[in-house]
Design a protein around this motif. Structure first.
Motif, PDB file in Angstrom:
ATOM      1  N   VAL A   1      20.129  95.275  -0.426  1.00 29.05           N
ATOM      2  CA  VAL A   1      21.646  95.620  -0.149  1.00 29.05           C
ATOM      3  C   VAL A   1      21.348  96.631   0.725  1.00 29.05           C
ATOM      4  CG1 VAL A   1      23.869  95.584   0.428  1.00 29.05           C
ATOM      5  CG2 VAL A   1      23.234  93.994  -1.243  1.00 29.05           C
ATOM      6  N   ASN A   2      21.392  96.838   2.176  1.00 26.28           N
ATOM      7  CA  ASN A   2      20.759  98.166   2.714  1.00 26.28           C
ATOM      8  C   ASN A   2      22.406  98.196   3.770  1.00 26.28           C
ATOM      9  OD1 ASN A   2      18.030  98.277   2.217  1.00 26.28           O
ATOM     10  ND2 ASN A   2      18.109  96.968   3.781  1.00 26.28           N
ATOM     11  N   ILE A   3      23.341  99.490   2.995  1.00 26.42           N
ATOM     12  CA  ILE A   3      24.365 100.275   3.777  1.00 26.42           C
ATOM     13  C   ILE A   3      23.715 100.886   5.253  1.00 26.42           C
ATOM     14  CG2 ILE A   3      26.538 101.137   3.529  1.00 26.42           C
ATOM     15  CD1 ILE A   3      25.911  98.926   1.421  1.00 26.42           C
ATOM     16  N   SER A   4      23.320 100.681   6.480  1.00 27.25           N
ATOM     17  CA  SER A   4      23.858 101.317   7.547  1.00 27.25           C
ATOM     18  C   SER A   4      25.091 101.552   8.437  1.00 27.25           C
ATOM     19  CB  SER A   4      22.948 100.192   8.794  1.00 27.25           C
ATOM     20  OG  SER A   4      23.855  98.859   9.384  1.00 27.25           O
ATOM     21  N   SER A   5      25.364 101.113   9.870  1.00 28.36           N
ATOM     22  CA  SER A   5      26.317 101.543  10.256  1.00 28.36           C
ATOM     23  C   SER A   5      26.920 100.690  11.534  1.00 28.36           C
ATOM     24  CB  SER A   5      25.971 103.329  10.592  1.00 28.36           C
ATOM     25  OG  SER A   5      26.976 103.692  11.015  1.00 28.36           O
ATOM     26  N   VAL A   6      27.814 100.871  12.002  1.00 25.23           N
ATOM     27  CA  VAL A   6      28.142 100.783  13.015  1.00 25.23           C
ATOM     28  C   VAL A   6      27.393 101.461  14.496  1.00 25.23           C
ATOM     29  CG1 VAL A   6      30.708  99.607  13.227  1.00 25.23           C
ATOM     30  CG2 VAL A   6      30.242 101.864  13.749  1.00 25.23           C
ATOM     31  N   SER A   7      26.752 102.767  13.637  1.00 26.87           N
ATOM     32  CA  SER A   7      26.195 103.625  14.936  1.00 26.87           C
ATOM     33  C   SER A   7      24.632 102.846  14.878  1.00 26.87           C
ATOM     34  CB  SER A   7      25.753 104.733  14.573  1.00 26.87           C
ATOM     35  OG  SER A   7      26.914 105.693  14.165  1.00 26.87           O
ATOM     36  N   SER A   8      24.197 101.215  14.469  1.00 22.64           N
ATOM     37  CA  SER A   8      23.585 100.574  14.813  1.00 22.64           C
ATOM     38  C   SER A   8      23.099 100.787  15.787  1.00 22.64           C
ATOM     39  CB  SER A   8      23.437  99.834  13.777  1.00 22.64           C
ATOM     40  OG  SER A   8      22.784 100.063  12.261  1.00 22.64           O
TER      41      SER A   8
ATOM     42  N   VAL B   1      19.508  94.711  -8.397  1.00 22.13           N
ATOM     43  CA  VAL B   1      20.058  94.692  -7.415  1.00 22.13           C
ATOM     44  C   VAL B   1      19.163  96.031  -6.786  1.00 22.13           C
ATOM     45  CG1 VAL B   1      22.313  95.471  -6.157  1.00 22.13           C
ATOM     46  CG2 VAL B   1      21.905  93.294  -7.608  1.00 22.13           C
ATOM     47  N   LEU B   2      19.168  96.356  -5.940  1.00 21.64           N
ATOM     48  CA  LEU B   2      18.902  97.850  -5.096  1.00 21.64           C
ATOM     49  C   LEU B   2      19.941  97.956  -3.735  1.00 21.64           C
ATOM     50  CD1 LEU B   2      17.213 100.058  -4.058  1.00 21.64           C
ATOM     51  CD2 LEU B   2      15.579  98.832  -2.867  1.00 21.64           C
ATOM     52  N   VAL B   3      20.903  98.668  -3.722  1.00 21.44           N
ATOM     53  CA  VAL B   3      21.684  99.624  -2.939  1.00 21.44           C
ATOM     54  C   VAL B   3      21.125 100.664  -2.374  1.00 21.44           C
ATOM     55  CG1 VAL B   3      24.515  99.447  -1.805  1.00 21.44           C
ATOM     56  CG2 VAL B   3      23.272  98.241  -4.034  1.00 21.44           C
ATOM     57  N   ASN B   4      20.747 100.367  -0.970  1.00 24.38           N
ATOM     58  CA  ASN B   4      20.201 101.360  -0.172  1.00 24.38           C
ATOM     59  C   ASN B   4      21.836 101.690   0.653  1.00 24.38           C
ATOM     60  OD1 ASN B   4      17.434 101.667  -0.619  1.00 24.38           O
ATOM     61  ND2 ASN B   4      17.390  99.604   0.712  1.00 24.38           N
ATOM     62  N   ASN B   5      22.429 102.996   0.056  1.00 23.86           N
ATOM     63  CA  ASN B   5      23.392 103.747   0.047  1.00 23.86           C
ATOM     64  C   ASN B   5      23.381 105.007   1.122  1.00 23.86           C
ATOM     65  OD1 ASN B   5      26.522 103.973   1.078  1.00 23.86           O
ATOM     66  ND2 ASN B   5      25.884 105.817  -0.869  1.00 23.86           N
ATOM     67  N   ALA B   6      22.759 106.270  -0.151  1.00 24.42           N
ATOM     68  CA  ALA B   6      22.065 107.202   0.397  1.00 24.42           C
ATOM     69  C   ALA B   6      22.261 107.877   1.816  1.00 24.42           C
ATOM     70  CB  ALA B   6      21.037 107.730  -0.950  1.00 24.42           C
ATOM     71  N   GLY B   7      22.895 108.326   2.395  1.00 28.97           N
ATOM     72  CA  GLY B   7      22.497 109.028   3.660  1.00 28.97           C
ATOM     73  C   GLY B   7      23.400 109.948   3.970  1.00 28.97           C
ATOM     74  N   ILE B   8      23.238 110.552   4.665  1.00 31.09           N
ATOM     75  CA  ILE B   8      24.201 111.350   5.469  1.00 31.09           C
ATOM     76  C   ILE B   8      24.182 111.859   6.933  1.00 31.09           C
ATOM     77  CG2 ILE B   8      22.938 113.530   3.662  1.00 31.09           C
ATOM     78  CD1 ILE B   8      21.385 115.152   6.097  1.00 31.09           C
TER      79      ILE B   8
END
Ligand SMILES: NC(=O)c1ccc[n+]([C@@H]2O[C@H](COP(=O)([O-])OP(=O)(O)OC[C@H]3O[C@@H](n4cnc5c(N)ncnc54)[C@H](OP(=O)(O)O)[C@@H]3O)[C@@H](O)[C@H]2O)c1
Length: 262
Positions: free
Chosen positions: A149-156, A89-96
């Motif tokens: 799994v990619n963690i985006s945002s409502v800001s998408s 599993v790869l979870v792409n979560n890191a973000g600023i």
């Protein structure tokens, strides 16, 4: 589950930490990552020791790496290969968030480049490298079922002109999810996107009062803050295989923020 390995980027705190603990509780071996520190806090370590017991050293790997840097992404892959020789599993979560919110009419090139590199370019190329590895593992491991799994945002999709670079980076993650879901479908590697709304973490701390007021006024139909564990539960549903005929889907963890209301 015993052999399965999950990489959660940006998991030293906040949403990533909740996902890491959730996956540890599910029995995954986990790779915790952050850019700014090379070790875990004492509390975090104790939580993992409670979960894994004497298997702690074997089931957990910490990798300090800045996902915006190509050499650090290579280091991540190499270290996981060296220790576990597999990835499930790869979870792409890191973000600023932008260090300074600035009107788009005064947008700064430096902030734009920084956000795009960390929030979009990093996950895009890390996914390329991990996906290629997952494809080879398909032939090597019996009943192998990887997930991304990619963690985006409502800001998408929601416009905030005082942090345009963040919105653009997250909109990019939404397209990245579609692209990889499409490309990896022939290998049966599902790719999902989670779009969190207002979640209580260090990232939202500087705007806590503003967001608390917005929630009170009804910006989210469910009038409460989201918690990191709410996002982790969505990851759990995905990696438990509860959506076997889906890929490329967006899961909203936003108290209904995305609903158009009349
Ligand atoms: N909180 C919210 O309301 C919310 C809403 C929607 C989406 N999201 C998204 O959810 C994700 C997690 O947010 P959060 O609120 O949990 O943030 P957070 O509490 O600030 O945690 C961010 C994590 O990412 C790591 N990180 C930052 N830059 C990195 C880099 N270049 N390379 C590797 N790791 C890095 C941080 O570790 P270091 O500081 O050590 O690098 C930390 O572990 C982000 O992608 C964010 O955009 C958050």
């Amino acid at each position: 589950m015993k052999e399965k390995v999950a990489l959660i980027t940006g998991s030293t705190r906040g949403i990533g930490k909740a996902i890491a603990l959730m996956m540890a509780n599910m029995g995954f071996k986990i790779i915790i990552n952050g850019a700014s520190t090379n070790k875990l806090s004492g509390d975090y370590k104790s939580e993992l020791e409670d979960i894994y017991g004497e298997l702690f050293e074997e089931f957990f790997l910490f990798i300090q790496a800045d996902i915006s840097k190509a050499e650090d992404r290579s280091k991540i892959v190499k270290k996981i290969k060296d220790k576990y020789n597999r990835i499930d599993v790869l979870v792409n979560n890191a973000g600023i968030a932008p260090p300074i919110r600035k009107d788009i009419l005064e947008a700064s090139v430096e902030s734009f480049e920084k956000l795009i590199k960390i929030n979009l370019q990093g996950p895009y190329f890390l996914t390329r490298d991990i996906a290629n590895w997952m494809i080879t593992l398909k032939d090597e491991i019996l009943n192998y079922q990887p997930y991304i799994v990619n963690i985006s945002s409502v800001s998408s999709f929601a416009s905030s002109p005082d942090r345009g670079e963040y919105c653009i980076s997250k909109a990019g993650i939404t397209m990245m999810t579609k692209l990889y879901a499409h490309r990896l479908a022939e290998f049966d590697i599902p790719v999902f996107e989670i779009q969190p709304g207002i979640i209580k973490t260090g990232m939202t701390e500087p705007v806590q009062e503003k967001y608390t007021n917005l929630i009170k006024e009804g910006i989210t139909p469910l009038k409460q803050w989201g918690l990191p564990k709410d996002v982790a539960k969505a990851v759990k549903a995905i990696v438990s295989g509860l959506m076997p005929y889906s890929t490329g889907d967006i899961i909203h963890i936003d108290g209904g923020f995305h609903l158009k209301r009349f």
